[in-house]
Design an enzyme around this catalytic site. Structure first.
Site, PDB file in Angstrom:
ATOM      1  N   HIS B  56      13.787  -4.044  -1.418  1.00 40.12           N
ATOM      2  CA  HIS B  56      13.110  -4.301  -2.694  1.00 40.12           C
ATOM      3  C   HIS B  56      13.791  -3.550  -3.839  1.00 40.12           C
ATOM      4  CE1 HIS B  56      10.044  -5.890  -0.105  1.00 40.12           C
ATOM      5  NE2 HIS B  56       9.829  -4.716   0.436  1.00 40.12           N
ATOM      6  N   HIS B 218       7.577  -9.690   1.135  1.00 41.10           N
ATOM      7  CA  HIS B 218       8.337  -9.789   2.384  1.00 41.10           C
ATOM      8  C   HIS B 218       8.365 -11.222   2.879  1.00 41.10           C
ATOM      9  CE1 HIS B 218       6.246  -5.878   2.149  1.00 41.10           C
ATOM     10  NE2 HIS B 218       7.460  -5.438   2.369  1.00 41.10           N
TER      11      HIS B 218
END
Lengths: 207, 256
Positions: B56, B218
């Site tokens: 991320h 995700h």
């Protein structure tokens, strides 16, 4: 020569590693595609870190638990790590596993997983394999079965539990984001728990 | 998907080394751990630690620096860091005024950070935690895992980070962080699936002309899929879900 407990951990580890892609694929459907990868990484480390000659079952399980905790990550790391560490605590100093010890392992593992994960039966988690297996195991022992017979029945209950996870909605863990769309999919955590029990059974039958 | 990497197993470690090599004036790595901390070391203020699975970026290592985080812990891709790693980060940044953990609401993250907090408290370090759960795509419920922590986490880093620099104590920094969390909402959307390097294939399948609304960071499934449309329409839809929360209204002051 490797100790019995190390051989048993090897059997579990090899089973998990052999099913790495299968577990990951199940997780791809309702999670984040890493359950097999994380568990395989953890058990590879367990087989390296636990002393093959360790006779003390409790010490070996505690070491396995600590290793899983520090290598698996995600939710599975703390959950499996706690299960192994709690089992290790009650077997500290023991070198032989009795049928009654196995019952305690089930109970301590489930209690540890519930404390850490705050889940109950029916939420589409590893508990849906472990709780029925534990109940069956205890029932069979009380009816006079030996450890292997009781564990065979327990594995059957675990398999039924895994099948049951296909029919229910996930309310804990990452699959819970799917809500009702999680129905129809098999829970990866329940599957790895089932594989663990089957590996223990195979080890006990083969030794 | 094409990826410029060496060994899959080395990517998180190499990424952290890359960040320290590029910005040695801001960050350094704790030897042997997947942790970035401020280059100058702990200072006598409340310390802010966050972290989570990698993948991320710039979260969370990129937010280590004055006014934001004191330490960031990087797990494997999309996998929470382990308790021993978080514990090391807490110890490394503790300047004696306590440590606040900013956790994104995922089952694994919460468990691993809580175990680390317990370990640090056993050592006498004052540790508090806040859990960010800003994703309006997920129904909130006390019976389930609840909302995911996503982009709003960066605002918690920024505002709570400023609070730590102002000299607030741990209880007040926590209160500020909780106020941010109570007021931040996010909603995601994806045009394609991501590929976890170790998995090697996309996390889900999405047709060329489809988008997924409400997707998680995700690749967790969102609320629904639809045909791709123009960006104004998409933004309206995402905002509509956020405004439906009823915490913002027309004419609200954005300063507080």
């Amino acid at each position: 020569m490797p100790s019995s407990i190390y051989n048993c951990l090897s059997e579990i580890g090899e089973r998990i590693i052999a099913n790495k892609d299968y577990l990951t694929e199940l997780d791809r459907e309702i999670g984040d595609s890493d359950h097999g990868i994380n568990m395989a990484r953890g058990f590879k480390a367990v087989l390296e870190k636990v002393n093959p000659e360790e006779q003390d079952i409790g010490a070996a399980l505690k070491k396995a638990g600590m290793t899983l905790l520090s290598t698996v990550g995600g939710a599975s790391g703390p959950l499996y790590g706690t299960a192994y560490m709690e089992s290790g605590k009650i077997l500290s100093g023991k070198t032989e596993l009795t049928a009654e010890d196995m019952k305690k392992i089930f109970e301590a593992s489930i209690a540890g997983i519930q404390k850490r994960g705050k889940a109950i039966r029916g939420e589409k988690t590893m508990l849906d394999a472990l709780i029925p297996a534990s109940e069956t195991y205890a029932k069979k022992l009380s009816e006079g079965s030996d450890m292997i017979q009781a564990l065979e029945a327990a594995c059957e209950s675990a398999r039924e539990g895994v099948e049951y996870t296909k029919t229910i909605t996930a309310t804990k863990g990452r699959a819970s984001y799917l809500g009702e769309r999680s129905i129809g999919h098999q829970d990866p955590g329940a599957t790895s728990a089932m594989l663990t029990l089957e590996a223990i059974l195979d080890y006990l039958k083969g030794k | 998907m094409k990826k410029l990497i060496n060994q899959v197993d080395d990517i998180v470690s190499e990424m952290l080394d890359g960040m320290t090599a590029a910005y040695p004036q801001y960050v350094k790595r704790i030897e042997g751990f997947e942790i970035l901390v401020r280059a100058k070391g702990p200072s006598p203020k409340v310390a802010l630690v966050s972290g989570g699975g990698s993948g991320h970026e710039p979260s969370h290592g990129g937010y280590v620096g004055r006014g934001m985080l004191d330490g960031a812990v990087a797990g494997a891709v999309f996998t929470s860091p382990t308790p021993d790693q978080v514990y090391e980060a807490i110890k490394a940044v503790n300047g004696g005024k306590g440590v606040l953990l900013v956790i994104k609401n995922y089952t694994g993250d919460v468990m691993n950070f809580e175990m680390a907090a317990d370990m640090a408290r056993d050592e006498g370090i004052e540790v508090e935690q806040v859990i960010v759960a800003d994703d309006v795509a997920v129904e909130n419920s006390t019976w389930t895992t609840g909302r995911r922590g996503i982009a709003g986490t960066v605002l918690v880093h920024k505002i709570a980070g400023a609070a730590t620099e102002s000299g607030m104590n741990l209880a007040d920094v926590k209160r500020v962080a909780e106020k941010v969390i109570a007021n931040v909402r996010s909603m995601g959307m994806a045009v394609n699936a991501c590929t976890v390097p170790a998995a090697g294939k996309p996390g889900f399948d999405l047709a060329d002309d489809e988008i997924e609304i409400g997707i998680g960071i995700h690749g967790e499934p969102g609320t629904h899929r639809e045909k791709i449309s123009n960006v104004n329409d998409i933004a309206d839809k995402l905002l509509a879900k956020i405004f439906a929360e009823g915490i913002y209204s027309s004419g609200d002051d954005v300063f507080w």
